[in-house]
Scaffold this active site. Sequence first.
Site, short mmCIF file in Angstrom:
data_model
loop_
_atom_site.label_atom_id
_atom_site.label_comp_id
_atom_site.label_asym_id
_atom_site.label_seq_id
_atom_site.Cartn_x
_atom_site.Cartn_y
_atom_site.Cartn_z
N HIS A 25 38.04 45.37 37.32
CA HIS A 25 37.12 44.97 36.34
C HIS A 25 37.58 46.22 35.21
O HIS A 25 37.13 45.85 33.92
CB HIS A 25 35.73 45.35 36.80
CG HIS A 25 35.46 43.86 37.45
ND1 HIS A 25 35.18 42.87 36.78
CD2 HIS A 25 34.98 43.90 38.70
CE1 HIS A 25 34.66 41.92 37.68
NE2 HIS A 25 34.37 42.57 38.58
N HIS A 66 39.50 44.94 43.47
CA HIS A 66 38.74 44.11 42.96
C HIS A 66 37.77 44.97 41.87
O HIS A 66 38.00 44.36 40.71
CB HIS A 66 37.83 43.29 43.77
CG HIS A 66 36.86 42.41 43.20
ND1 HIS A 66 36.89 41.15 42.97
CD2 HIS A 66 35.67 42.56 42.32
CE1 HIS A 66 36.07 40.62 42.60
NE2 HIS A 66 35.18 41.32 41.80
N GLU A 67 37.06 45.88 42.27
CA GLU A 67 36.23 46.58 41.55
C GLU A 67 36.95 47.37 40.23
O GLU A 67 36.88 47.34 38.97
CB GLU A 67 35.50 47.70 42.07
CG GLU A 67 34.40 46.96 43.03
CD GLU A 67 33.46 45.78 42.41
OE1 GLU A 67 33.33 45.75 41.33
OE2 GLU A 67 33.31 44.91 43.22
N CYS A 122 32.55 37.08 42.87
CA CYS A 122 32.35 38.19 41.96
C CYS A 122 31.02 37.90 41.40
O CYS A 122 30.76 36.58 41.11
CB CYS A 122 33.56 38.12 40.94
SG CYS A 122 33.27 39.28 39.60
NI NI Z 1 33.80 41.65 40.56
#
Ligand code: NI
Length: 176
Positions: A145, A141-142, A99
């Site tokens: 966030h 993953h995104e 990341c």
């Molecule tokens: Ni990330």
Amino acid sequence: MIQPILNMGDPRLLERSQAVQRFGSEELLALIGDLHETMVAAKGAGLAAPQIGVGLRVVIFGFEHNQRYPDAEPVPYTELVNPVITPLADEKEEDWEGCLSVPGLRGMVPRFSRVRYTGFDPQGRPIDREASGFHARVVQHECDHLDGVLYPMRMRDMRTLGFTSVLFPGVETPDE
Ligand code: NI
């Protein structure tokens, strides 16, 4: 403009982001432009608005070939607003993740192997796709966030967390 990327430890990375209310606005298009320039400059596979300090539900991802993930299959470049992810299988697979907000490190992270994701492009046109493999991993993953979740919080075995330079010696991973 290229923006500074927040690093783990910054409390803004742990906040839940707000939904975008207006599509096609100058502010939204400027944010998308900043995300794109910042991701390209960092050679990232994806970037979420909170990583540049903006608490809105906006992510971008995609690449033809990524230096940070040389073995990953291409993922179409996508600008995704107010995304929703639905797993299409119970099964999760583990693979390496890094990341831009956790520079220099990689760890093994379980993710759903197949997902459907929906949302909107910056103009408000609907996006509805199914994804698997690295594409599915990047989206999960995104979007994490946007809920204040960083990949180490998803890891099952913290012993796999390590420095890229040690885990993959000799492999060039710029800007980490
Ligand atoms: Ni990330």
